[in-house]
Design a protein around this motif. Structure first.
Motif, mmCIF file in Angstrom:
data_model
loop_
_atom_site.group_PDB
_atom_site.id
_atom_site.type_symbol
_atom_site.label_atom_id
_atom_site.label_comp_id
_atom_site.label_asym_id
_atom_site.label_seq_id
_atom_site.Cartn_x
_atom_site.Cartn_y
_atom_site.Cartn_z
ATOM 1 N N THR A 99 0.833 -1.203 0.000
ATOM 2 C CA THR A 99 0.000 0.000 0.000
ATOM 3 C C THR A 99 0.864 1.249 0.000
ATOM 4 O O THR A 99 0.594 2.208 -0.734
ATOM 5 N N MET A 100 1.927 1.223 0.797
ATOM 6 C CA MET A 100 2.809 2.380 0.870
ATOM 7 C C MET A 100 3.462 2.628 -0.487
ATOM 8 O O MET A 100 3.525 3.768 -0.949
ATOM 9 N N TRP A 101 3.907 1.593 -1.162
ATOM 10 C CA TRP A 101 4.553 1.792 -2.456
ATOM 11 C C TRP A 101 3.547 2.158 -3.540
ATOM 12 O O TRP A 101 3.890 2.846 -4.505
ATOM 13 N N SER A 102 2.309 1.748 -3.380
ATOM 14 C CA SER A 102 1.274 2.212 -4.306
ATOM 15 C C SER A 102 1.065 3.710 -4.150
ATOM 16 O O SER A 102 0.845 4.422 -5.134
ATOM 17 N N ARG A 103 1.156 4.181 -2.927
ATOM 18 C CA ARG A 103 0.994 5.617 -2.690
ATOM 19 C C ARG A 103 2.161 6.415 -3.269
ATOM 20 O O ARG A 103 1.983 7.572 -3.661
ATOM 21 N N VAL A 104 3.333 5.830 -3.337
ATOM 22 C CA VAL A 104 4.448 6.502 -4.005
ATOM 23 C C VAL A 104 4.103 6.697 -5.480
ATOM 24 O O VAL A 104 4.365 7.756 -6.057
ATOM 25 N N GLN A 105 3.482 5.703 -6.080
ATOM 26 C CA GLN A 105 3.055 5.839 -7.474
ATOM 27 C C GLN A 105 1.987 6.919 -7.606
ATOM 28 O O GLN A 105 1.987 7.692 -8.572
ATOM 29 N N TYR A 106 1.074 6.996 -6.639
ATOM 30 C CA TYR A 106 0.054 8.046 -6.662
ATOM 31 C C TYR A 106 0.688 9.432 -6.579
ATOM 32 O O TYR A 106 0.194 10.379 -7.190
ATOM 33 N N LEU A 107 1.770 9.554 -5.800
ATOM 34 C CA LEU A 107 2.468 10.842 -5.726
ATOM 35 C C LEU A 107 2.928 11.269 -7.115
ATOM 36 O O LEU A 107 2.767 12.429 -7.506
ATOM 37 N N GLY A 108 3.508 10.344 -7.842
ATOM 38 C CA GLY A 108 3.943 10.650 -9.202
ATOM 39 C C GLY A 108 2.786 11.014 -10.110
ATOM 40 O O GLY A 108 2.886 11.939 -10.927
ATOM 41 N N LEU A 109 1.673 10.311 -9.960
ATOM 42 C CA LEU A 109 0.494 10.607 -10.777
ATOM 43 C C LEU A 109 -0.075 11.989 -10.461
ATOM 44 O O LEU A 109 -0.481 12.725 -11.364
ATOM 45 N N VAL A 110 -0.116 12.344 -9.191
ATOM 46 C CA VAL A 110 -0.620 13.663 -8.797
ATOM 47 C C VAL A 110 0.246 14.749 -9.410
ATOM 48 O O VAL A 110 -0.263 15.740 -9.958
ATOM 49 N N GLN A 111 1.552 14.575 -9.349
ATOM 50 C CA GLN A 111 2.445 15.586 -9.904
ATOM 51 C C GLN A 111 2.324 15.667 -11.428
ATOM 52 O O GLN A 111 2.310 16.766 -11.993
ATOM 53 N N ALA A 112 2.242 14.523 -12.083
ATOM 54 C CA ALA A 112 2.093 14.533 -13.540
ATOM 55 C C ALA A 112 0.785 15.210 -13.945
ATOM 56 O O ALA A 112 0.749 16.007 -14.896
ATOM 57 N N ALA A 113 -0.285 14.905 -13.219
ATOM 58 C CA ALA A 113 -1.576 15.533 -13.519
ATOM 59 C C ALA A 113 -1.524 17.038 -13.266
ATOM 60 O O ALA A 113 -2.085 17.825 -14.040
ATOM 61 N N ALA A 114 -0.852 17.449 -12.202
ATOM 62 C CA ALA A 114 -0.762 18.879 -11.893
ATOM 63 C C ALA A 114 -0.004 19.626 -12.982
ATOM 64 O O ALA A 114 -0.455 20.682 -13.444
ATOM 65 N N PHE A 115 1.119 19.085 -13.405
ATOM 66 C CA PHE A 115 1.900 19.773 -14.434
ATOM 67 C C PHE A 115 1.175 19.762 -15.786
ATOM 68 O O PHE A 115 1.231 20.747 -16.528
ATOM 69 N N THR A 116 0.483 18.693 -16.083
ATOM 70 C CA THR A 116 -0.270 18.635 -17.338
ATOM 71 C C THR A 116 -1.410 19.646 -17.334
ATOM 72 O O THR A 116 -1.605 20.387 -18.305
ATOM 73 N N THR A 117 -2.152 19.698 -16.246
ATOM 74 C CA THR A 117 -3.269 20.640 -16.143
ATOM 75 C C THR A 117 -2.771 22.082 -16.119
ATOM 76 O O THR A 117 -3.335 22.958 -16.778
ATOM 77 N N ALA A 118 -1.724 22.340 -15.368
ATOM 78 C CA ALA A 118 -1.180 23.699 -15.287
ATOM 79 C C ALA A 118 -0.650 24.154 -16.645
ATOM 80 O O ALA A 118 -0.775 25.326 -16.998
ATOM 81 N N TYR A 119 -0.091 23.233 -17.400
ATOM 82 C CA TYR A 119 0.394 23.602 -18.733
ATOM 83 C C TYR A 119 -0.768 24.037 -19.623
ATOM 84 O O TYR A 119 -0.644 24.982 -20.404
ATOM 85 N N ALA A 120 -1.898 23.380 -19.471
ATOM 86 C CA ALA A 120 -3.069 23.746 -20.271
ATOM 87 C C ALA A 120 -3.596 25.134 -19.893
ATOM 88 O O ALA A 120 -4.141 25.838 -20.735
ATOM 89 N N PHE A 121 -3.433 25.538 -18.634
ATOM 90 C CA PHE A 121 -3.924 26.836 -18.155
ATOM 91 C C PHE A 121 -2.824 27.884 -18.030
ATOM 92 O O PHE A 121 -3.026 28.911 -17.409
ATOM 93 N N ARG A 122 -1.672 27.667 -18.606
ATOM 94 C CA ARG A 122 -0.515 28.522 -18.347
ATOM 95 C C ARG A 122 -0.658 29.946 -18.866
ATOM 96 O O ARG A 122 -0.020 30.839 -18.349
ATOM 97 N N GLY A 123 -1.448 30.177 -19.861
ATOM 98 C CA GLY A 123 -1.525 31.498 -20.484
ATOM 99 C C GLY A 123 -2.344 32.470 -19.670
ATOM 100 O O GLY A 123 -1.922 33.012 -18.649
#
Length: 159
Positions: free
Chosen positions: A28-52
């Protein structure tokens, strides 16, 4: 130390249940490490779409990502604490059961229970250290992205 067969059956069942729980919390703990990466990837992807023109929305996305990262990190710390609290009992039961299983076996090499092999090189960087490093890195990246969005993006786009 000698025990009755009933005690050994109870110890074996307790050891099995404890190890199952230990492995579950570790996974479970290592699955949450993967979720951390997913949260960051989603944040950067979404922020890139709203960057202007919507850079404040992008900043809000990074603030949400920081919040989710903190929540996941503290959940991982809790899982780690629960897992490690039961470790001494599991080590004791493992030693006792290995002695019981080898009782009466002639020429048997005494088995020592271990959670894993000792590394041949000094392991100064453990999983819990990796979790702390990832948490700090992700929060620093989110803060840097917010600063970049607020200070530079508006000027680059003439806003």
């Amino acid at each position: 130390m000698t025990h009755s067969d009933d005690w050994n059956r109870v110890a074996a069942a307790s050891f099995s249940a404890g190890m199952t729980h230990f492995v579950h919390l570790d996974r479970t703990m290592w699955s949450r490490v993967q979720y951390l990466g997913l949260v960051q990837a989603a944040a950067f992807t979404t922020a890139y779409a709203f960057r202007g023109s919507h850079r404040y929305i992008a900043c809000g996305v990074f603030l949400m990502a920081m919040s989710l990262t903190a929540i996941l990190y503290f959940m991982m710390r809790r899982d780690e604490a629960i897992r490690d609290a039961n470790r001494p009992l599991l080590e004791l039961l493992g030693r006792e059961l290995s002695e019981y299983l080898l009782k009466g076996v002639t020429g048997a090499i005494p088995a020592a229970f271990a959670f894993g092999p000792k590394p041949s090189w000094p392991a100064s960087f453990r999983g819990r250290d990796l979790n702390v490093a990832l948490f700090c890195l992700f929060v620093a990246l989110d803060l840097a992205a917010i600063v970049y969005l607020l200070l530079f993006v508006g000027k680059l786009h003439g806003m």
